[in-house]
Design a protein around this motif. Structure first.
Motif, short mmCIF file in Angstrom:
data_model
loop_
_atom_site.label_atom_id
_atom_site.label_comp_id
_atom_site.label_asym_id
_atom_site.label_seq_id
_atom_site.Cartn_x
_atom_site.Cartn_y
_atom_site.Cartn_z
N THR A 112 46.80 83.23 30.61
CA THR A 112 46.55 83.79 29.28
C THR A 112 48.02 83.62 28.48
O THR A 112 48.15 83.16 27.27
N SER A 113 49.23 83.62 29.33
CA SER A 113 50.62 83.55 28.64
C SER A 113 50.78 81.69 28.11
O SER A 113 51.61 81.49 27.38
N GLU A 120 45.06 72.25 25.71
CA GLU A 120 43.57 72.87 25.91
C GLU A 120 42.79 72.36 26.64
O GLU A 120 42.04 73.36 27.33
N GLU A 121 42.72 71.12 26.99
CA GLU A 121 41.69 70.71 28.18
C GLU A 121 42.23 71.42 29.30
O GLU A 121 40.95 71.62 29.99
N PHE A 122 43.37 71.38 29.84
CA PHE A 122 43.65 72.13 31.13
C PHE A 122 43.23 73.75 31.11
O PHE A 122 42.81 74.23 31.96
N ILE A 123 43.53 74.41 29.90
CA ILE A 123 43.34 75.75 29.89
C ILE A 123 41.67 75.85 30.00
O ILE A 123 41.12 76.84 30.70
N GLY A 134 32.26 82.89 28.86
CA GLY A 134 32.16 83.58 27.49
C GLY A 134 33.37 83.98 27.07
O GLY A 134 33.67 84.60 26.08
N TRP A 135 34.45 83.74 27.85
CA TRP A 135 35.77 84.11 27.70
C TRP A 135 36.39 83.74 26.35
O TRP A 135 35.93 82.59 25.86
N THR A 136 37.19 84.37 25.76
CA THR A 136 37.75 83.96 24.43
C THR A 136 39.35 84.25 24.69
O THR A 136 39.80 85.23 25.30
N VAL A 137 40.00 83.55 23.78
CA VAL A 137 41.48 83.74 23.89
C VAL A 137 41.85 85.10 23.50
O VAL A 137 42.74 85.80 24.09
N GLU A 138 41.14 85.71 22.31
CA GLU A 138 41.47 87.13 22.05
C GLU A 138 41.21 88.13 22.98
O GLU A 138 42.33 89.05 23.09
N GLU A 139 40.35 87.92 23.78
CA GLU A 139 40.05 88.88 24.83
C GLU A 139 40.86 88.87 26.01
O GLU A 139 41.57 89.90 26.48
N MET A 140 41.45 87.34 26.27
CA MET A 140 42.25 87.26 27.24
C MET A 140 43.72 87.98 26.93
O MET A 140 44.23 88.88 27.90
#
Length: 308
Positions: A112-113, A120-123, A134-140
């Motif tokens: 997350t950090s 981006e490919e690795f994340i 369905g995870w999102t950057v905002e939720e994390m």
């Protein structure tokens, strides 16, 4: 005697757990560096498609998942043992705790950090393994404070145990369970900007970190992935055969089975013929033109196993 071949990459925290265990054991081993993300064309022939890191190889016996690797390391001859065999169950229970709770929290913090910083490919690749579908950057990012509180609680429990029983998890003797704790500390402090500050209040964990770091990673020798494949071809599997447990889930010897980690992840199924099954271990036979006949070892705990 064949030296263990370890398939890994330097930045992998799970691989670091095993490298720390090599140091605890004073073990000599062979090193094969693999890609961080798929494709892994020189590894997959050995693992039947299993894509996670690390993998341990002894001839054509292939050990997937650190629990399987730890079980095998407890049987290896070395300067010191990975753990006392009388403590094997406790060590592997702690290992399971480390993977399902401690590492799960740590990887959430680190990934997350790293969003917006790491490629981006690795994340996306790691998110498909460790986050909910369905995870999102905002939720994390929104959940990060809560995850850090849970991680703090986990470290506090470990720290209290070490204060009462340390300096190692089993007293005066380092073992695999210390690597279970310290690979997460290594990962957190190496990849999370506030990692060192976060663990500073946990004096016993910091002392444990210094002691484990002083043991190093044993003695390694680099070899190529092609040499590892050649080793597999030249050395037939030594894994046992048969069924050695009361409940089998309906599985039968030599039956085609598929194995994958629990959860809704992007991991592919690993398919092969059931070679051996007991309460904690499953082994399948698998053949590939580049590796010959191999026996792939998985822990039962943490995996979905079913007949085809």
């Amino acid at each position: 005697m064949l030296l263990p071949i370890f398939h890994h990459y330097p930045q992998s925290p799970i691989a670091e757990k095993i490298r720390m265990t090599f140091g605890i054991m004073g073990m000599e081993w062979q090193s094969v560096h693999i890609p961080r993300i798929p494709p892994k064309p020189l590894l997959m022939p050995l693992t039947g498609g299993y894509r996670r890191t690390p993998v341990l190889q002894l001839g054509s016996d292939i050990f997937c998942d650190s629990q399987s690797i730890a079980g095998q390391l407890g049987l290896q001859n070395s300067k010191a043992s990975a753990y006392q065999l009388s403590n094997k169950a406790l060590e592997l229970i702690l290992g399971s705790f480390g993977e399902t709770i401690l590492f799960s929290l740590t990887v959430r913090v680190v990934l997350t950090s790293s969003m917006g910083v790491a490629p981006e490919e690795f994340i996306k690749d790691r998110g498909s393994l460790y986050f909910e579908p369905g995870w999102t950057v905002e939720e994390m990012r929104d959940s990060l404070p809560s995850i850090l509180m849970q991680l703090q609680a986990t470290f506090d429990l470990i720290n209290h145990h070490l204060l009462e029983n340390g300096p190692f998890m089993n007293g005066d003797r380092p073992s695999y369970s210390d690597a279970v704790v310290q690979h997460c500390v290594w990962f957190l402090c190496g990849r999370f900007e506030g990692g060192d500050e976060f663990i500073e209040p946990f004096d016993a964990i910091c002392k444990q970190r210094d002691l484990i770091a002083s043991l190093g990673h044993g003695t390694s020798h680099d070899i190529s992935a092609e040499q590892a494949l050649e080793t597999a071809i030249k050395n037939p599997p030594k894994a046992p055969k048969g069924i050695n447990c009361a409940y089998t889930g309906g599985l039968k010897y030599a039956q085609q089975v598929k194995i994958r980690p629990n959860g809704r992840t992007s991991d592919p199924d690993v398919i092969g013929a059931l070679r051996y099954l007991d309460e904690t271990l499953i082994i399948i036979d698998y053949a590939h033109e580049d590796a010959g006949q191999v026996a792939i070892h998985f822990p039962v705990l943490g995996y979905q196993i079913s007949a085809l």
